[in-house]
Design a protein around this motif. Structure first.
Motif, PDB file in Angstrom:
ATOM      1  N   PRO A 145      -7.230  -2.750 -24.678  1.00  0.00           N
ATOM      2  CA  PRO A 145      -6.574  -2.318 -25.917  1.00  0.00           C
ATOM      3  C   PRO A 145      -6.342  -0.814 -25.965  1.00  0.00           C
ATOM      4  CG  PRO A 145      -8.266  -3.924 -26.409  1.00  0.00           C
ATOM      5  CD  PRO A 145      -8.369  -3.647 -24.936  1.00  0.00           C
ATOM      6  N   ALA A 146      -7.320  -0.045 -25.494  1.00  0.00           N
ATOM      7  CA  ALA A 146      -7.202   1.417 -25.565  1.00  0.00           C
ATOM      8  C   ALA A 146      -5.968   1.926 -24.841  1.00  0.00           C
ATOM      9  CB  ALA A 146      -8.452   2.068 -24.972  1.00  0.00           C
ATOM     10  N   GLU A 147      -5.566   1.249 -23.766  1.00  0.00           N
ATOM     11  CA  GLU A 147      -4.405   1.710 -22.999  1.00  0.00           C
ATOM     12  C   GLU A 147      -3.150   0.900 -23.289  1.00  0.00           C
ATOM     13  OE1 GLU A 147      -6.708   1.591 -19.447  1.00  0.00           O
ATOM     14  OE2 GLU A 147      -6.581   3.749 -19.146  1.00  0.00           O
ATOM     15  N   ALA A 148      -3.362  -0.375 -23.693  1.00  0.00           N
ATOM     16  CA  ALA A 148      -2.212  -1.248 -23.927  1.00  0.00           C
ATOM     17  C   ALA A 148      -1.518  -0.942 -25.242  1.00  0.00           C
ATOM     18  CB  ALA A 148      -2.654  -2.709 -23.917  1.00  0.00           C
ATOM     19  N   GLY A 149      -2.273  -0.353 -26.182  1.00  0.00           N
ATOM     20  CA  GLY A 149      -1.684  -0.075 -27.481  1.00  0.00           C
ATOM     21  C   GLY A 149      -1.581  -1.310 -28.360  1.00  0.00           C
ATOM     22  N   ASN A 150      -2.325  -2.372 -28.024  1.00  0.00           N
ATOM     23  CA  ASN A 150      -2.405  -3.529 -28.939  1.00  0.00           C
ATOM     24  C   ASN A 150      -3.877  -3.888 -29.135  1.00  0.00           C
ATOM     25  OD1 ASN A 150      -3.158  -4.915 -26.631  1.00  0.00           O
ATOM     26  ND2 ASN A 150      -1.892  -6.693 -27.074  1.00  0.00           N
ATOM     27  N   ALA A 151      -4.160  -4.807 -30.020  1.00  0.00           N
ATOM     28  CA  ALA A 151      -5.546  -5.064 -30.402  1.00  0.00           C
ATOM     29  C   ALA A 151      -6.316  -5.883 -29.362  1.00  0.00           C
ATOM     30  CB  ALA A 151      -5.566  -5.792 -31.744  1.00  0.00           C
ATOM     31  N   ASP A 152      -5.615  -6.731 -28.620  1.00  0.00           N
ATOM     32  CA  ASP A 152      -6.315  -7.690 -27.758  1.00  0.00           C
ATOM     33  C   ASP A 152      -6.263  -7.349 -26.267  1.00  0.00           C
ATOM     34  OD1 ASP A 152      -6.750  -9.142 -30.059  1.00  0.00           O
ATOM     35  OD2 ASP A 152      -4.927 -10.346 -29.794  1.00  0.00           O
ATOM     36  N   GLY A 153      -5.515  -6.325 -25.903  1.00  0.00           N
ATOM     37  CA  GLY A 153      -5.314  -6.043 -24.491  1.00  0.00           C
ATOM     38  C   GLY A 153      -4.204  -6.918 -23.927  1.00  0.00           C
ATOM     39  N   LEU A 154      -3.760  -6.588 -22.718  1.00  0.00           N
ATOM     40  CA  LEU A 154      -2.647  -7.303 -22.106  1.00  0.00           C
ATOM     41  C   LEU A 154      -3.036  -7.861 -20.740  1.00  0.00           C
ATOM     42  CD1 LEU A 154       0.283  -4.743 -22.686  1.00  0.00           C
ATOM     43  CD2 LEU A 154      -0.106  -6.873 -23.967  1.00  0.00           C
ATOM     44  N   VAL A 155      -2.463  -9.027 -20.415  1.00  0.00           N
ATOM     45  CA  VAL A 155      -2.515  -9.539 -19.042  1.00  0.00           C
ATOM     46  C   VAL A 155      -1.079  -9.484 -18.541  1.00  0.00           C
ATOM     47  CG1 VAL A 155      -2.923 -11.564 -17.610  1.00  0.00           C
ATOM     48  CG2 VAL A 155      -4.518 -10.991 -19.444  1.00  0.00           C
ATOM     49  N   ILE A 156      -0.859  -8.774 -17.436  1.00  0.00           N
ATOM     50  CA  ILE A 156       0.516  -8.538 -16.988  1.00  0.00           C
ATOM     51  C   ILE A 156       0.798  -9.307 -15.699  1.00  0.00           C
ATOM     52  CG2 ILE A 156       2.184  -6.775 -16.280  1.00  0.00           C
ATOM     53  CD1 ILE A 156       0.215  -4.938 -18.109  1.00  0.00           C
ATOM     54  N   LEU A 157       1.875 -10.074 -15.775  1.00  0.00           N
ATOM     55  CA  LEU A 157       2.259 -10.970 -14.689  1.00  0.00           C
ATOM     56  C   LEU A 157       3.541 -10.465 -14.044  1.00  0.00           C
ATOM     57  CD1 LEU A 157       2.480 -13.875 -13.300  1.00  0.00           C
ATOM     58  CD2 LEU A 157       3.652 -14.591 -15.380  1.00  0.00           C
ATOM     59  N   HIS A 158       3.563 -10.450 -12.713  1.00  0.00           N
ATOM     60  CA  HIS A 158       4.794 -10.140 -11.969  1.00  0.00           C
ATOM     61  C   HIS A 158       5.286 -11.455 -11.385  1.00  0.00           C
ATOM     62  CE1 HIS A 158       6.851  -7.773  -8.466  1.00  0.00           C
ATOM     63  NE2 HIS A 158       7.705  -8.142  -9.380  1.00  0.00           N
ATOM     64  N   GLN A 159       6.327 -12.017 -12.009  1.00  0.00           N
ATOM     65  CA  GLN A 159       6.784 -13.355 -11.636  1.00  0.00           C
ATOM     66  C   GLN A 159       7.579 -13.343 -10.327  1.00  0.00           C
ATOM     67  OE1 GLN A 159       7.421 -15.024 -16.188  1.00  0.00           O
ATOM     68  NE2 GLN A 159       9.166 -15.026 -14.810  1.00  0.00           N
ATOM     69  N   ALA A 160       7.680 -14.527  -9.731  1.00  0.00           N
ATOM     70  CA  ALA A 160       8.458 -14.698  -8.517  1.00  0.00           C
ATOM     71  C   ALA A 160       9.888 -14.196  -8.694  1.00  0.00           C
ATOM     72  CB  ALA A 160       8.470 -16.170  -8.116  1.00  0.00           C
ATOM     73  N   ASP A 161      10.486 -14.477  -9.864  1.00  0.00           N
ATOM     74  CA  ASP A 161      11.881 -14.087 -10.089  1.00  0.00           C
ATOM     75  C   ASP A 161      12.016 -12.624 -10.493  1.00  0.00           C
ATOM     76  OD1 ASP A 161      11.007 -13.992 -12.697  1.00  0.00           O
ATOM     77  OD2 ASP A 161      12.304 -15.582 -13.441  1.00  0.00           O
ATOM     78  N   ASN A 162      10.920 -11.861 -10.336  1.00  0.00           N
ATOM     79  CA  ASN A 162      10.913 -10.410 -10.537  1.00  0.00           C
ATOM     80  C   ASN A 162      10.922  -9.992 -12.008  1.00  0.00           C
ATOM     81  OD1 ASN A 162      10.575  -7.943  -9.351  1.00  0.00           O
ATOM     82  ND2 ASN A 162      12.525  -7.947  -8.270  1.00  0.00           N
ATOM     83  N   GLU A 163      10.662 -10.934 -12.913  1.00  0.00           N
ATOM     84  CA  GLU A 163      10.438 -10.556 -14.305  1.00  0.00           C
ATOM     85  C   GLU A 163       8.988 -10.089 -14.427  1.00  0.00           C
ATOM     86  OE1 GLU A 163      12.813 -11.000 -17.143  1.00  0.00           O
ATOM     87  OE2 GLU A 163      13.954 -10.829 -15.292  1.00  0.00           O
ATOM     88  N   VAL A 164       8.775  -9.097 -15.278  1.00  0.00           N
ATOM     89  CA  VAL A 164       7.422  -8.632 -15.569  1.00  0.00           C
ATOM     90  C   VAL A 164       7.121  -9.042 -17.013  1.00  0.00           C
ATOM     91  CG1 VAL A 164       5.892  -6.634 -15.675  1.00  0.00           C
ATOM     92  CG2 VAL A 164       7.742  -6.705 -13.993  1.00  0.00           C
ATOM     93  N   VAL A 165       6.012  -9.748 -17.200  1.00  0.00           N
ATOM     94  CA  VAL A 165       5.704 -10.277 -18.520  1.00  0.00           C
ATOM     95  C   VAL A 165       4.311  -9.815 -18.941  1.00  0.00           C
ATOM     96  CG1 VAL A 165       5.492 -12.361 -19.930  1.00  0.00           C
ATOM     97  CG2 VAL A 165       7.088 -12.323 -18.014  1.00  0.00           C
ATOM     98  N   ALA A 166       4.227  -9.226 -20.139  1.00  0.00           N
ATOM     99  CA  ALA A 166       2.930  -8.812 -20.681  1.00  0.00           C
ATOM    100  C   ALA A 166       2.498  -9.842 -21.721  1.00  0.00           C
ATOM    101  CB  ALA A 166       3.051  -7.432 -21.311  1.00  0.00           C
ATOM    102  N   LEU A 167       1.315 -10.416 -21.501  1.00  0.00           N
ATOM    103  CA  LEU A 167       0.782 -11.441 -22.397  1.00  0.00           C
ATOM    104  C   LEU A 167      -0.391 -10.884 -23.176  1.00  0.00           C
ATOM    105  CD1 LEU A 167       0.688 -14.295 -19.721  1.00  0.00           C
ATOM    106  CD2 LEU A 167       2.439 -13.974 -21.489  1.00  0.00           C
ATOM    107  N   ASP A 168      -0.534 -11.324 -24.403  1.00  0.00           N
ATOM    108  CA  ASP A 168      -1.699 -10.955 -25.206  1.00  0.00           C
ATOM    109  C   ASP A 168      -2.930 -11.602 -24.552  1.00  0.00           C
ATOM    110  OD1 ASP A 168      -2.308 -10.335 -28.534  1.00  0.00           O
ATOM    111  OD2 ASP A 168      -3.782 -11.392 -27.301  1.00  0.00           O
ATOM    112  N   ALA A 169      -3.916 -10.789 -24.206  1.00  0.00           N
ATOM    113  CA  ALA A 169      -5.047 -11.290 -23.433  1.00  0.00           C
ATOM    114  C   ALA A 169      -5.852 -12.347 -24.188  1.00  0.00           C
ATOM    115  CB  ALA A 169      -5.957 -10.127 -23.028  1.00  0.00           C
ATOM    116  N   LYS A 170      -5.750 -12.337 -25.515  1.00  0.00           N
ATOM    117  CA  LYS A 170      -6.557 -13.247 -26.310  1.00  0.00           C
ATOM    118  C   LYS A 170      -5.903 -14.624 -26.453  1.00  0.00           C
ATOM    119  CE  LYS A 170      -9.362 -13.010 -30.482  1.00  0.00           C
ATOM    120  NZ  LYS A 170      -9.438 -12.348 -31.787  1.00  0.00           N
TER     121      LYS A 170
END
Lengths: 611, 144
Positions: A145-170
């Motif tokens: 959270p301290a670096e992501a700027g959201n309350a729950d933190g982020l899980v960041i995925l680099h997909q096969a099709d080259n999209e980058v997706v940030a998910l709420d860790a919670k």
């Protein structure tokens, strides 16, 4: 009661270690990645810490009791493909990414991996065949959270099709999405992103499709692109300052990349960035490598092909390059330079040095001063390496043996007996470093090749290779892999465990004196750090190309690994090697990997039995 | 029976275009390859090279299959040239069950379509057991 005592004891050890490393368990519950990485209960980034050590200071599992290690729980990912990478562990949660379709799981460690959330991206399956060598994914990144700027933190995925997706860790909900390139022309995602400060760094794959490589920094806050640095092209695209960016201690000068290419070949010149990223917070420099220049036919691209096959040190805020070092100018072998850059303080010629240690595909282990880029050591870490005799320490260039250099006598010639093969003395499977022993533990390939380049035509989104090759073990040997301990102070192998197949699993070193790695047959092995002696093994459901991870939960140390055979190893070794059976008689019949293992996708988590 | 083969070859012309000369020869010779004392004619050798460039990365060395894509040594025991050509040109998808299989369409790749019958000749020779693993040796030009 006994269990309680044990737990209390473990906690005190864990806190002790935390304090010793300048952190504390309380701090580690939140804070930045820089503090969280010191809490051994967690595994907060792909390589464990910014320095890419793959080391755990946990010592509950040690040389004396590791033989009792037993599965605590398992988890099927539901995907039957090559499972590279490994899980992340933050507090009570574990995060796992699968190969295509890149499902992300948030698992509850309080309930043996119960699924808290599951994210299933929708991707065009046409991306599958433009991924070189299986639909692997080397893991997610976590932003607190301290670096992501959201309350729950982020899980960041680099997909096969080259999209980058940030998910709420919670809860796994999408916070933002960004595009990192066009998968239709073969620019795909396989690498693990790396969070540095308020940004996430993402590389790209596609060297076999003529994709010009780049590293991109996205803002953690909203996914907006902050900078992009290409591996090849004009200075303003590769983010070089001709005066301050250095190579072997000297400024690179203007157009350092362009002048090493003929015509516009650099635009389809490869140099992709699909490996690992490390970071030194004190120097504020990030490190990564670039891959092979395109095509594989060197005759079609005269020149040094800069900056393919290069180690980059960049400022993560701006992307500007501080220094570079090209290991394999004008690549003739497909020796991508993307392997992990391990940041460790080692003694070079008796002098303590802040080093970057890199075991390259080309069979040389490089040690550079990570502040200046000065080349300190370049030694072979496999004695069979024959394409070059040594590295010239003044120029940094390899002394190439023409006989083993495809293209030296033109294309359409079969160049025989080159060691290592294109998959390198070591591929992406990361090594581990123990600050306790000062040694590196390195999974390696022991494979040679014949390489025949020929002319190819570039068609967007189609393979752009221009060579065929056949692979075999070195003369007089039958083992296709080794697991070695490397002494960075002497540049020598301390011990070496032969393996029937390439070791394609990332290693884990622990304070318990045990090193773990997986085999392509599917065994997770524990060996003694000092001697390499095998202490324990367990046969998981499928071949292991994942990286071993350690964490602690409720006072218990766990070892986790993904199994699921595949990747280039699964492709190249499935049927056994062309000459792998020569002279081996009956033994040869069993040299096909398909005799040992089948497709799979399982996470296995091990622990010592509860007392 | 004879007619259906001819039809198949005719259909292949319409799809493949330039590759018909060798395909026609393959039909008259019954086998699409020439192997004498373990040595091969040029189309088989060319097929070996093009296989290595475009197919090996998924289908494995020597057409033997991998963890990622099926064995073509096995597949060509029951695939006709027409079916082979259709698959290579248009691609193929088999999605689901945790192991999505996707073969790309090579119809626009000159390094594949211009050598389609060569790749077939090489794989058929492998599938029939006429040649073993590894890089085949070419017959002297006169013998071809």
């Amino acid at each position: 009661m006994k269990a309680n005592k044990r737990t209390a004891l473990t906690w005190s050890v864990a806190v002790g270690v935390g304090l010793a490393m300048g952190s504390s368990a309380a701090q580690a519950a939140g804070g930045t990645l820089q503090t969280m990485q010191n809490n051994a209960a967690n595994w907060v980034m792909p390589a464990g810490n910014f320095a890419n050590w793959r080391y755990s200071s946990l010592n509950q599992i040690n040389t004396k009791n590791v033989h009792q290690l037993t599965p605590a729980w398992t988890f099927s990912t539901g995907v039957l493909r090559g499972h590279e990478g490994g899980p992340l562990i933050i507090g009570n949660m574990m995060y796992v990414v699968t190969p295509f379709p890149n499902i992300v799981y948030g698992l509850d460690l309080n309930h043996q991996g119960r699924i808290v959330w599951k994210y299933v991206p929708v991707q065009d399956p046409n991306v599958i065949p433009v991924m070189c060598c299986d639909t692997v994914n080397r893991g997610a990144a976590y932003a607190p959270p301290a670096e992501a700027g959201n309350a729950d933190g982020l899980v960041i995925l680099h997909q096969a099709d080259n999209e980058v997706v940030a998910l709420d860790a919670k809860n796994g909900k999408v916070v933002w999405k960004a595009s990192n390139g066009n998968a239709k022309v073969g620019a795909t995602g396989t690498s693990a992103p790396q969070v540095i400060g308020d940004k996430v760094m993402v590389g790209v794959s596609g060297g076999e499709f003529g994709v010009r490589g780049y590293m991109t920094a996205f803002s953690l806050k909203d996914g907006k692109q902050v900078w992009r640095a290409y591996s090849e092209g004009p200075d303003n695209q590769i983010l070089f300052n001709p005066k301050t960016t250095t190579d072997m201690g000297k400024p690179v000068g203007a157009n350092s990349s362009l002048k090493t290419w003929q015509g516009n070949q650099w635009k389809i010149g490869g140099g992709d960035t699909w490996g690992w990223i490390s970071y030194d917070p004190k120097l504020n420099l990030m490190y990564y490598g670039s891959g092979n220049p395109s095509t594989w036919n060197p005759v079609q691209r005269p020149g040094d092909n800069k900056w393919s096959m290069t180690i980059f040190a960049r400022d993560p805020n701006t992307g500007m390059a501080k220094w570079v070092y090209q290991m394999t100018p004008h690549d003739q072998w497909d020796y991508d330079g993307v392997n992990e850059m391990i940041l460790a303080n080692v003694k070079v010629n008796g002098k303590a040095t802040p080093a970057l240690v890199h075991f390259d595909r080309n069979g040389f282990a490089y040690e550079l001063n990570r502040a200046t880029g000065a080349l300190l050591i370049a030694h072979k870490y496999d004695p069979v390496v024959n394409w070059a005799t040594s590295v010239n320490m003044k120029t940094g260039r390899p002394n190439v043996v023409a006989k083993y250099a495809p293209g030296s006598r033109g294309a359409e010639v079969n160049y025989k007996g080159i060691c290592p093969a294109a998959l390198g003395s070591k591929d992406e499977q990361p090594a581990a470093f123990s600050p306790k022993t000062g040694m590196f533990y390195v999974p390696t390939n022991n494979v040679c090749m014949d390489y025949e380049p020929f002319k190819v035509t570039y068609t967007a989104g189609q393979p752009y290779v221009g060579a065929t090759l056949s692979m075999f073990p070195p003369k007089g040997q039958s083992n296709l892999g080794n697991f070695i301990a490397w002494n960075p102070n002497t540049g020598k192998i301390a011990w070496s465990d032969p393996e029937a197949f390439s070791v394609w699993s990332g290693a884990l070193a622990t304070a318990g004196g045990v090193v773990f790695y997986g085999t392509l047959q599917g065994d997770l092995k524990a060996v003694d750090m000092k001697t390499g002696k095998e202490l324990w093994r367990f046969k998981t459901p499928s071949g292991i190309i994942g990286n071993v991870t350690a964490y602690e939960h409720n006072g218990r140390e766990y070892i986790a690994v993904l199994s699921g055979v595949g990747g280039w190893a699964g492709i190249g070794l499935a049927a056994g090697l062309t000459k792998g059976t020569d002279g081996l008689g009956a033994v040869g019949a069993y040299r096909a990997l398909s005799n040992y293992t089948n497709l799979g996708g399982v996470l296995t988590v091990f622990a010592l039995p509860k007392m | 029976m004879r007619r259906s083969v001819a039809l198949a070859v005719f259909a292949a012309f319409t799809i493949v275009g330039g590759a018909f000369v060798i395909a026609a020869r393959a039909d008259t010779a019954k086998k699409p390859y020439v192997v004498i004392n373990g040595k091969v004619n040029h189309p088989v050798f060319e097929g070996y090279l093009r296989y290595g460039e475009n197919c090996m990365r998924c289908h494995g060395e020597d057409g033997l299959g991998s963890s990622y894509a099926p064995s073509l040594v096995d597949a060509l025991k029951h695939l006709s040239y027409l079916q082979f050509a259709q698959t290579v040109i248009n691609g193929k998808k088999n999605l689901g069950n945790g192991m999505e299989l996707v073969m790309p369409a090579f119809g626009l790749n000159p390094d594949v379509v211009n050598y389609l019958s060569d790749i077939y000749a090489y794989l058929k020779a492998r599938s029939d057991g006429a040649i073993g693993r590894g890089r085949p040796h070419q017959l002297p030009k006169k013998a071809q």
